[in-house]
Motif scaffolding. Structure first.
Motif, PDB file in Angstrom:
ATOM      1  N   HIS A  68      -1.026 -29.386  -7.491  1.00 34.82           N
ATOM      2  CA  HIS A  68      -1.939 -28.360  -6.934  1.00 34.82           C
ATOM      3  C   HIS A  68      -2.704 -27.704  -8.085  1.00 34.82           C
ATOM      4  O   HIS A  68      -2.512 -26.516  -8.363  1.00 34.82           O
ATOM      5  CB  HIS A  68      -1.145 -27.287  -6.179  1.00 34.82           C
ATOM      6  N   PRO A  69      -3.591 -28.419  -8.780  1.00 29.05           N
ATOM      7  CA  PRO A  69      -4.270 -27.833  -9.942  1.00 29.05           C
ATOM      8  C   PRO A  69      -5.079 -26.591  -9.566  1.00 29.05           C
ATOM      9  O   PRO A  69      -5.727 -26.550  -8.533  1.00 29.05           O
ATOM     10  CB  PRO A  69      -5.185 -28.947 -10.439  1.00 29.05           C
ATOM     11  N   GLY A  70      -4.967 -25.568 -10.421  1.00 26.89           N
ATOM     12  CA  GLY A  70      -5.717 -24.340 -10.208  1.00 26.89           C
ATOM     13  C   GLY A  70      -5.113 -23.390  -9.194  1.00 26.89           C
ATOM     14  O   GLY A  70      -5.584 -22.283  -9.011  1.00 26.89           O
ATOM     15  N   THR A  71      -4.042 -23.805  -8.510  1.00 25.90           N
ATOM     16  CA  THR A  71      -3.391 -22.975  -7.489  1.00 25.90           C
ATOM     17  C   THR A  71      -2.128 -22.362  -8.079  1.00 25.90           C
ATOM     18  O   THR A  71      -1.340 -23.057  -8.715  1.00 25.90           O
ATOM     19  CB  THR A  71      -3.024 -23.825  -6.255  1.00 25.90           C
ATOM     20  N   VAL A  72      -1.947 -21.080  -7.857  1.00 22.46           N
ATOM     21  CA  VAL A  72      -0.749 -20.400  -8.349  1.00 22.46           C
ATOM     22  C   VAL A  72       0.417 -20.741  -7.419  1.00 22.46           C
ATOM     23  O   VAL A  72       0.328 -20.547  -6.207  1.00 22.46           O
ATOM     24  CB  VAL A  72      -0.965 -18.870  -8.405  1.00 22.46           C
ATOM     25  N   LEU A  73       1.481 -21.263  -8.007  1.00 20.98           N
ATOM     26  CA  LEU A  73       2.698 -21.578  -7.257  1.00 20.98           C
ATOM     27  C   LEU A  73       3.773 -20.579  -7.674  1.00 20.98           C
ATOM     28  O   LEU A  73       3.819 -20.146  -8.820  1.00 20.98           O
ATOM     29  CB  LEU A  73       3.155 -23.010  -7.559  1.00 20.98           C
ATOM     30  N   LYS A  74       4.661 -20.221  -6.719  1.00 21.46           N
ATOM     31  CA  LYS A  74       5.669 -19.183  -6.978  1.00 21.46           C
ATOM     32  C   LYS A  74       7.054 -19.666  -6.573  1.00 21.46           C
ATOM     33  O   LYS A  74       7.192 -20.538  -5.716  1.00 21.46           O
ATOM     34  CB  LYS A  74       5.363 -17.928  -6.144  1.00 21.46           C
ATOM     35  N   ARG A  75       8.045 -19.011  -7.151  1.00 20.32           N
ATOM     36  CA  ARG A  75       9.432 -19.113  -6.692  1.00 20.32           C
ATOM     37  C   ARG A  75      10.104 -17.803  -7.033  1.00 20.32           C
ATOM     38  O   ARG A  75       9.686 -17.108  -7.968  1.00 20.32           O
ATOM     39  CB  ARG A  75      10.152 -20.305  -7.331  1.00 20.32           C
TER      40      ARG A  75
END
Length: 180
Positions: free
Chosen positions: A60-67
């Motif tokens: 998911h380039p450019g997308t902020v991913l969280k955990r």
């Protein structure tokens, strides 16, 4: 064909979440996170090479991913789990310092914006007056330009006729034996 920029995976901790983003630069990562100060300088963000994080971010380039912070679960666009909170002891907490707990001061009252609003309205009025003035000046300039063009046309025609009369009179003068 333009070569695609190589993406790096950056990691940062914000609030209750660890975040990652695949971006070409630190500046692009900060833009994706929506932060304006350099979180890399204060150590809150860094380049990561963690395999699972790199794979997830590059998917998911450019997308902020969280955990959730402190977990080793997968990074997701919208995580469904919340971080685990430690058990908080019930009852009165004792202080080591023996000093009384500081009471929070009430927040200051909201600032009075009326002066700023008046100043902004005055600025808008000045701008509107200037626009109206420029429109009026443009109209007057167009009228002057038209008047000048008409005057030039009248002059050119009158001069042409006067030159023709001079030429006719000169011809008649020479035919009558006159000399220049």
């Amino acid at each position: 064909m333009a070569k695609a920029r190589k993406l790096k995976v950056f990691q940062a901790h914000f609030g209750f979440y660890d975040t990652i983003v695949a971006a070409p630069s630190q500046a692009a990562a900060m833009q994706a996170w929506g932060v304006h100060r350099n979180v890399f300088d204060d150590g809150r963000a860094k380049l990561t090479t963690e395999e699972a994080a790199v794979a997830a971010a590059n998917a998911h380039p450019g997308t902020v991913l969280k955990r959730p912070v402190g977990s080793d679960g997968p990074f997701e666009v919208e995580p469904t789990s919340l971080p685990e909170l430690p058990d908080v002891p019930h009852g009165k907490a004792t202080r080591r310092t023996g000093k009384p707990a500081a009471t929070k001061a009430p927040p200051p009252p909201p600032s009075d914006r009326s002066m700023l609003s008046k100043a902004e309205a005055a600025l808008r009025a000045v701008d509107e007056r200037r626009k109206a003035e420029e429109a009026e000046l443009d109209e007057r300039q167009a009228a002057l330009d038209a008047e000048m063009a008409a005057a030039e046309e009248t002059y050119v025609e009158a001069r042409r006729l006067a030159q023709a009369r001079v030429a006719t009179a000169l011809k008649a003068y020479r035919e009558a034996g006159g000399r220049d």
